[in-house]
Motif scaffolding. Structure first.
Motif, PDB file in Angstrom:
ATOM      1  N   GLY A 234       0.853  -1.179   0.000  1.00 51.86           N
ATOM      2  CA  GLY A 234       0.000   0.000   0.000  1.00 51.86           C
ATOM      3  C   GLY A 234       0.889   1.230   0.000  1.00 51.86           C
ATOM      4  O   GLY A 234       1.685   1.417   0.920  1.00 51.86           O
ATOM      5  N   LEU A 235       0.742   2.060  -1.039  1.00 54.61           N
ATOM      6  CA  LEU A 235       1.581   3.255  -1.154  1.00 54.61           C
ATOM      7  C   LEU A 235       1.418   4.124   0.083  1.00 54.61           C
ATOM      8  O   LEU A 235       0.304   4.438   0.477  1.00 54.61           O
ATOM      9  CB  LEU A 235       1.174   4.049  -2.391  1.00 54.61           C
ATOM     10  CG  LEU A 235       1.882   3.660  -3.689  1.00 54.61           C
ATOM     11  CD1 LEU A 235       1.220   4.328  -4.873  1.00 54.61           C
ATOM     12  CD2 LEU A 235       3.352   4.025  -3.630  1.00 54.61           C
ATOM     13  N   GLY A 236       2.544   4.468   0.676  1.00 50.72           N
ATOM     14  CA  GLY A 236       2.482   5.405   1.793  1.00 50.72           C
ATOM     15  C   GLY A 236       2.283   4.772   3.157  1.00 50.72           C
ATOM     16  O   GLY A 236       2.241   5.463   4.153  1.00 50.72           O
ATOM     17  N   SER A 237       2.156   3.461   3.206  1.00 55.88           N
ATOM     18  CA  SER A 237       1.980   2.836   4.513  1.00 55.88           C
ATOM     19  C   SER A 237       3.292   2.218   4.985  1.00 55.88           C
ATOM     20  O   SER A 237       3.844   1.347   4.322  1.00 55.88           O
ATOM     21  CB  SER A 237       0.905   1.747   4.419  1.00 55.88           C
ATOM     22  OG  SER A 237       1.052   0.851   5.491  1.00 55.88           O
ATOM     23  N   PHE A 238       3.776   2.687   6.125  1.00 53.17           N
ATOM     24  CA  PHE A 238       5.067   2.216   6.652  1.00 53.17           C
ATOM     25  C   PHE A 238       5.014   0.723   6.938  1.00 53.17           C
ATOM     26  O   PHE A 238       5.810  -0.065   6.411  1.00 53.17           O
ATOM     27  CB  PHE A 238       5.408   2.997   7.923  1.00 53.17           C
ATOM     28  CG  PHE A 238       6.774   2.697   8.469  1.00 53.17           C
ATOM     29  CD1 PHE A 238       7.857   3.490   8.126  1.00 53.17           C
ATOM     30  CD2 PHE A 238       6.980   1.621   9.333  1.00 53.17           C
ATOM     31  CE1 PHE A 238       9.117   3.213   8.633  1.00 53.17           C
ATOM     32  CE2 PHE A 238       8.245   1.345   9.840  1.00 53.17           C
ATOM     33  CZ  PHE A 238       9.311   2.141   9.491  1.00 53.17           C
ATOM     34  N   TRP A 239       4.040   0.308   7.757  1.00 53.38           N
ATOM     35  CA  TRP A 239       4.007  -1.101   8.148  1.00 53.38           C
ATOM     36  C   TRP A 239       3.522  -1.987   7.016  1.00 53.38           C
ATOM     37  O   TRP A 239       3.857  -3.168   6.960  1.00 53.38           O
ATOM     38  CB  TRP A 239       3.156  -1.293   9.404  1.00 53.38           C
ATOM     39  CG  TRP A 239       3.836  -0.655  10.593  1.00 53.38           C
ATOM     40  CD1 TRP A 239       3.410   0.433  11.281  1.00 53.38           C
ATOM     41  CD2 TRP A 239       5.101  -1.034  11.159  1.00 53.38           C
ATOM     42  NE1 TRP A 239       4.318   0.761  12.261  1.00 53.38           N
ATOM     43  CE2 TRP A 239       5.368  -0.121  12.215  1.00 53.38           C
ATOM     44  CE3 TRP A 239       6.040  -2.036  10.886  1.00 53.38           C
ATOM     45  CZ2 TRP A 239       6.516  -0.195  12.994  1.00 53.38           C
ATOM     46  CZ3 TRP A 239       7.194  -2.106  11.664  1.00 53.38           C
ATOM     47  CH2 TRP A 239       7.418  -1.189  12.700  1.00 53.38           C
ATOM     48  N   GLY A 240       2.768  -1.400   6.076  1.00 55.13           N
ATOM     49  CA  GLY A 240       2.360  -2.150   4.882  1.00 55.13           C
ATOM     50  C   GLY A 240       3.573  -2.561   4.075  1.00 55.13           C
ATOM     51  O   GLY A 240       3.684  -3.705   3.623  1.00 55.13           O
ATOM     52  N   VAL A 241       4.500  -1.623   3.917  1.00 49.06           N
ATOM     53  CA  VAL A 241       5.723  -1.921   3.161  1.00 49.06           C
ATOM     54  C   VAL A 241       6.533  -2.999   3.884  1.00 49.06           C
ATOM     55  O   VAL A 241       7.043  -3.936   3.263  1.00 49.06           O
ATOM     56  CB  VAL A 241       6.553  -0.634   2.953  1.00 49.06           C
ATOM     57  CG1 VAL A 241       7.916  -0.960   2.370  1.00 49.06           C
ATOM     58  CG2 VAL A 241       5.816   0.327   2.044  1.00 49.06           C
ATOM     59  N   VAL A 242       6.625  -2.876   5.205  1.00 53.36           N
ATOM     60  CA  VAL A 242       7.384  -3.864   5.981  1.00 53.36           C
ATOM     61  C   VAL A 242       6.760  -5.253   5.814  1.00 53.36           C
ATOM     62  O   VAL A 242       7.443  -6.231   5.494  1.00 53.36           O
ATOM     63  CB  VAL A 242       7.429  -3.475   7.477  1.00 53.36           C
ATOM     64  CG1 VAL A 242       8.109  -4.572   8.290  1.00 53.36           C
ATOM     65  CG2 VAL A 242       8.153  -2.152   7.661  1.00 53.36           C
ATOM     66  N   ALA A 243       5.429  -5.319   5.978  1.00 49.73           N
ATOM     67  CA  ALA A 243       4.757  -6.614   5.867  1.00 49.73           C
ATOM     68  C   ALA A 243       4.898  -7.191   4.467  1.00 49.73           C
ATOM     69  O   ALA A 243       5.154  -8.385   4.287  1.00 49.73           O
ATOM     70  CB  ALA A 243       3.278  -6.447   6.224  1.00 49.73           C
ATOM     71  N   ALA A 244       4.740  -6.334   3.454  1.00 47.13           N
ATOM     72  CA  ALA A 244       4.803  -6.805   2.074  1.00 47.13           C
ATOM     73  C   ALA A 244       6.191  -7.323   1.729  1.00 47.13           C
ATOM     74  O   ALA A 244       6.335  -8.344   1.048  1.00 47.13           O
ATOM     75  CB  ALA A 244       4.402  -5.682   1.126  1.00 47.13           C
TER      76      ALA A 244
END
Lengths: 292, 418
Positions: A234-244
């Protein structure tokens, strides 16, 4: 395949995902604040790797470990002041074209200076060797890498959440006009964010130079998975990037582990497709303009 | 008689002057007249992508070869002009080949590394009846089911690579009753190489305990290394291409694996990039810069002087292909492709900078020549960044037929489409 090997592949996949993070976090950060889709992000990773190569004879690995990312971050400030700044709040397609061109210029410049053949660079002797975690034998260098990457992620999170700098940046992401009305100029913050994001890419280049092949197009190699990570998270999500990033590494590792290695790259795109089908803005991307 | 001659010459001059006046000394006419004086050679090779680093050496060597040919008087007394382009991918390669042949009127096309692009260029070459010399595509299929009358191969076929290094593995007892684990690049070159190496294993009593196809954009091999450690093979056989070989070698050293490594696809540039302490194993190579022959020494010296680094094997392929064409055109006093092809098929011999001359095999247009197996030197024996391996003597040996390492008719047969 034994359960032990599967466990190893899962662990290895998670570790593998961490490397994408250093690239993907910067990418996401720069997009969030300025709306710049930075296709040249991979080029800064390549520049970081080449700088390590150039600086190591004088500074050693330890010295270039500090100097190379700082130099790349400086370059990031210059790029932000001269190029990015012109494209804030305009159609993203313009910044996309500009950074695409920038990536090509950077790659060709590396080719002109260093030549197309890959250059050699090895892990320094004091970082070589293996560690045993239970009956799981792993490369010492990668364990060190993991520690450094985790520190970076924690540091970045603290910077954004717990400092006044982070508060201004987050406010700027949400409502730049209001920040301006409060009498705070966002410009130095934009430069700092670009320096941070691009510096992280350069840092990834420094860290991966000893274990990946160093060649002018290495930036292209890493930018595609990094984008996939950002889109899945998800663009702009810190933890989204980590999880992905962890998820992408995991899927790749397990695909290879269970014998479907030929499809390991395709599986990541399939994962992206599935995520986007159910969550069009990515895993944690419902608050698309916020970075927290 | 002499009068007659003078008269003819004078009238010729008059006619020529007349034509020049009539055509209004138009610029295009002059350009055409000038280009008729040079012989053009088209050079296509990937300069970008994962084969780009090797293509760079190919282009450098092609420039050097043309420079030397022009310094020695050119072809049939005419200057040689080299047109170089990045072939990018199979589609672009064929479009560019077509343009070079039809618009630029090149005498022949030389180059390429990707087996897939070789095939599309060969199709254009056959349609336009233009000679194409493949300098870097290894796939056996190009010399078998996909063979073309107008395509010749300076690069060795996969069978030659496998049988050359296979001799070293047989000698070291790494084949009969042994287990191999292979990693193969997932595209036409890799598939072809895996097929040929499996044939070699079956014929010699070994077996594969694992063979993974690796996507061509994979850069991290940690997951494969864990599998290899678990499988405990006797030899790790590498059928990768381009930067992947370098990545693999660096990470193999990083993970501290000590199982013997060998491979069938190899380029010295990739070994140099892996570097001291990371480069291990035994590999086949078509040529290398340490060859102790007067021809190779002169080539290495000229290349090093011009580019400040020694040539790698891909450089040899493009250099030698252009030299072969120049020699043939000068001998035949013709640059017509059908004549050159006839000359090649009759078994003309060429100096390949090796210990004995080579020739093109008429049945599949493969260059018959010596190959070498190189073995990584231990780190304490390495003196500089280039001399990181030791070479076997030439394979086949001096008393053997050059054909013994090539694919037999049963293994890979070619019937040229008429």
């Amino acid at each position: 395949m034994s359960a032990m090997l599967l466990a190893q592949q899962i662990l290895n996949g998670l570790l593998d995902g961490v490397y994408y993070l250093l690239i993907a976090l910067g990418l996401s950060l720069i997009f969030s604040l300025g709306g710049i889709v930075n296709l040249a992000h991979g080029a800064f990773y390549a520049i970081g790797a080449y700088l390590t190569l150039v600086l190591s004879p004088w500074l050693g690995f330890g010295g270039s470990f500090v100097a190379a990312p700082v130099a790349v971050a400086m370059l990031g400030i210059v790029i932000e002041r001269t190029l990015f700044r012109r494209f804030y709040r305009s159609d993203p397609i313009l910044s996309l074209l500009m950074t695409f061109g920038l990536a090509m210029v950077a790659e060709q410049a590396l080719r002109m200076i260093f030549g197309a053949p890959p250059l050699s660079y090895s892990i320094p002797p004091w970082l070589r060797g293996q560690v045993a975690i239970g009956s799981f034998i792993y490369s010492f260098y990668r364990v060190v890498l993991l520690g450094i990457a985790a520190t970076c992620i924690a540091g970045l999170w603290l910077l954004l959440q717990k400092t006044s700098f982070g508060r201004v940046v987050r406010a700027g992401v949400q409502n730049p006009d209001m920040v301006g009305a409060l009498g705070i100029s966002l410009q130095p913050y934009m430069s700092a964010v670009a320096a941070l994001g691009i510096g992280l890419a350069g840092f990834a280049g420094v860290l991966l130079a000893p274990i990946y092949s160093i060649h002018p197009a290495m930036g292209q190699e890493i930018i595609t998975p990094a984008f996939v990570v950002v889109v899945i998270g998800g663009l702009g999500s810190f933890w989204g990037v980590v999880a992905a990033a962890l998820l992408v590494g995991l899927v790749k590792g397990v695909m290879v582990g269970i014998g479907y290695s030929a499809a390991s790259t395709a599986a990541i795109y399939l994962l992206m497709l599935l995520v986007l089908l159910f969550r069009p803005r990515g895993l944690f991307g419902e608050r698309i303009t916020r970075f927290e | 008689m002499s009068n007659n001659n003078q008269f003819t010459r004078r009238s010729l001059l008059k006619t020529a002057g007349g034509i020049a006046l009539v055509s209004g000394i138009s610029a295009p006419a002059i350009l055409r007249a000038q280009t008729a004086e040079v012989i053009r050679i088209g050079h296509l090779t990937p300069r970008t992508g994962f084969l780009g680093p090797l293509g760079e050496y190919a282009a450098m060597a092609a420039d050097l070869a043309v420079e030397e040919i022009n310094a020695a008087g050119g072809m049939m007394g005419r200057k040689v002009e080299l047109l170089k382009e990045d072939s990018v991918n199979p589609q672009t390669a064929s479009t560019k080949a077509e343009r070079m042949i039809e618009r630029d009127k090149v005498a022949c096309i030389i180059g390429e590394i990707s087996s897939a692009s070789c095939l599309t260029i060969a199709q254009v070459a056959s349609r336009t009846k233009t000679l194409y010399i493949n300098t870097g595509g290894n796939s056996d299929a190009l010399r078998g089911k996909d063979c073309q009358r107008y395509m010749f191969h300076v690069e060795s076929q996969n069978s030659m690579y496998v049988k050359t290094v296979g001799r070293s593995f047989l000698r070291d007892g790494l084949v009969k009753g042994k287990k191999w684990y292979s990693l193969t690049a997932d595209y036409s070159f890799g598939h072809d190489l895996l097929k040929v190496s499996k044939r070699f294993m079956e014929a010699n009593g070994g077996q594969f305990v694992g063979d993974d196809l690796v996507p061509t954009d994979a850069a991290d091999f940690s997951a494969y290394l864990l599998k290899i450690r678990e499988a405990k093979p006797d030899l790790v056989a590498i059928n990768l291409a381009g930067n992947q070989t370098t990545n693999f070698l660096k990470q193999y050293a990083e993970f501290g694996l000590t199982i013997p490594v060998g491979g069938f696809g190899f380029d010295t540039a990739l070994a140099w990039a892996a570097g001291k302490g990371n480069f291990v194993g035994t590999w086949p190579v078509v040529w290398h810069h340490q060859l102790d022959t007067p021809g190779s020494k002169a080539f290495v010296a000229a290349f090093t002087k011009k580019y400040n680094k020694p040539p790698e094997n891909q450089a040899w392929g493009d250099y030698i292909a252009i030299k072969i064409v120049a020699q043939t055109i000068n001998e035949l006093k013709s640059a017509e492709s059908p004549k050159i092809i006839q000359h090649f098929e009759k078994g003309a011999k060429f100096d390949l900078l090796k210990t004995r001359p080579g020739y093109f095999r008429a049945s599949d247009h493969q260059l018959m020549h010596e190959m070498y197996a190189v073995t990584a030197l231990p780190a304490d024996k390495i003196k500089n960044q280039w001399d990181i391996f030791a070479s076997s003597p030439a394979v086949p040996g001096p008393n053997e037929d050059l054909e013994v390492i090539a694919a037999t008719k049963e293994e890979n047969s070619c019937t040229f489409p008429s």
